[in-house]
Design a protein around this motif. Structure first.
Motif, short mmCIF file in Angstrom:
data_model
loop_
_atom_site.label_atom_id
_atom_site.label_comp_id
_atom_site.label_asym_id
_atom_site.label_seq_id
_atom_site.Cartn_x
_atom_site.Cartn_y
_atom_site.Cartn_z
N GLU A 183 89.91 86.37 45.50
CA GLU A 183 88.97 86.85 46.50
C GLU A 183 88.87 85.94 47.72
O GLU A 183 88.65 86.42 48.83
CB GLU A 183 87.58 87.02 45.87
CG GLU A 183 87.52 88.09 44.81
CD GLU A 183 86.13 88.28 44.25
OE1 GLU A 183 85.19 87.58 44.71
OE2 GLU A 183 85.96 89.14 43.36
N VAL A 184 89.01 84.65 47.51
CA VAL A 184 88.84 83.70 48.61
C VAL A 184 90.17 83.14 49.08
O VAL A 184 90.39 82.96 50.27
CB VAL A 184 87.91 82.53 48.16
CG1 VAL A 184 87.81 81.47 49.23
CG2 VAL A 184 86.53 83.08 47.82
N ASP A 185 91.09 82.89 48.16
CA ASP A 185 92.36 82.21 48.40
C ASP A 185 92.13 80.93 49.20
O ASP A 185 92.40 80.85 50.40
CB ASP A 185 93.36 83.11 49.14
CG ASP A 185 94.78 82.57 49.00
OD1 ASP A 185 94.97 81.42 48.56
OD2 ASP A 185 95.73 83.29 49.37
N PRO A 186 91.61 79.89 48.54
CA PRO A 186 91.26 78.66 49.26
C PRO A 186 92.44 78.00 49.94
O PRO A 186 92.26 77.21 50.86
CB PRO A 186 90.68 77.78 48.15
CG PRO A 186 91.23 78.33 46.87
CD PRO A 186 91.33 79.81 47.10
N ARG A 187 93.66 78.32 49.54
CA ARG A 187 94.84 77.76 50.20
C ARG A 187 94.88 78.14 51.67
O ARG A 187 95.40 77.38 52.50
CB ARG A 187 96.10 78.22 49.51
CG ARG A 187 96.23 77.80 48.05
CD ARG A 187 97.49 78.38 47.45
NE ARG A 187 97.53 79.82 47.60
CZ ARG A 187 98.61 80.57 47.40
NH1 ARG A 187 99.75 80.00 47.05
NH2 ARG A 187 98.56 81.88 47.54
N LEU A 188 94.34 79.32 52.00
CA LEU A 188 94.36 79.78 53.40
C LEU A 188 93.23 79.18 54.21
O LEU A 188 93.28 79.20 55.45
CB LEU A 188 94.28 81.31 53.45
CG LEU A 188 95.41 82.07 52.76
CD1 LEU A 188 95.17 83.57 52.89
CD2 LEU A 188 96.77 81.69 53.34
#
Length: 209
Positions: A183-188
């Motif tokens: 949902e968040v994809d912290p890598r981005l």
């Protein structure tokens, strides 16, 4: 994907360089990731090198910003959805740590808001962070919630490594991290992404594609 292996010492030096380049009155740094990724240890490793640069550092952990048990455990002790949405007092973290270090803020940081063992306030004194100081906040699920961090690092563990390195008593949290990734994809969102699945051999992900 472009991956750049580093020694742990070189990684610390690189992140300290990024922090030292910050020109604001204070710098608010997030070290995001599951505990198994070593977020607390990595944040601790930054303290002395920052002080050697003349930048005082204060450590804050989300484990000291949990919500009261009556709220946190409303749906049981091992509910991953509650862990994802309701365990951490992010409003308190913003109010007591991040907003005081915004431009024009007081500079007063509360290092801990809640003692989960006693289920009450630990009654800690606020710390006045001098100008050029850095607050290092470590913990999971920090990105994507609109918190006003100035610098961000995400310590990433691939799915297999996260499952392998997470202690048995914390395995129930794994669905929350999968949801966070989806949902968040912290890598981005993170300014720096570091793979930490090989102990002692971190690697910075400079490009995802």
């Amino acid at each position: 994907m472009q991956v750049r292996p580093l020694t742990p010492q070189r990684l610390v030096a690189e992140i300290v360089d990024h922090l030292d380049a910050w020109t604001g009155t204070w710098c608010r740094m997030a070290i995001d990731g599951a505990p198994a990724a070593g977020t607390a240890e990595f944040a601790d490793d930054l303290v002395d090198p920052l002080r050697e640069r003349g930048r005082e550092a204060v450590r804050v952990s989300t484990r000291d910003y949990l919500r009261p048990a009556s709220l946190r455990l409303e749906h049981g002790h091992r509910d991953p959805d509650s862990f994802y949405t309701g365990w951490f007092d992010l409003d308190g973290l913003r109010r007591e740590v991040l907003d005081p270090l915004a431009d024009g803020g007081s500079g007063l940081v509360l290092p801990a808001l809640w003692d989960p063992a006693a289920d009450r306030s630990p009654r800690r004194e606020r710390i006045r962070l001098p100008e050029r100081g850095v607050v290092l906040v470590d913990g999971p699920l920090l990105l994507g919630a609109g918190l006003p961090f100035d610098r961000t690092v995400h310590l990433e563990l691939p799915e297999a490594a996260l499952q392998r390195l997470t202690p048995d008593e914390q395995q129930w949290t794994l669905p929350a991290y999968r949801r966070y990734a989806a949902e968040v994809d912290p890598r981005l969102l993170a300014g720096t992404v570091v793979r930490t699945d090989r102990p002692g051999r971190p690697a910075v992900i400079d490009a995802l594609s």
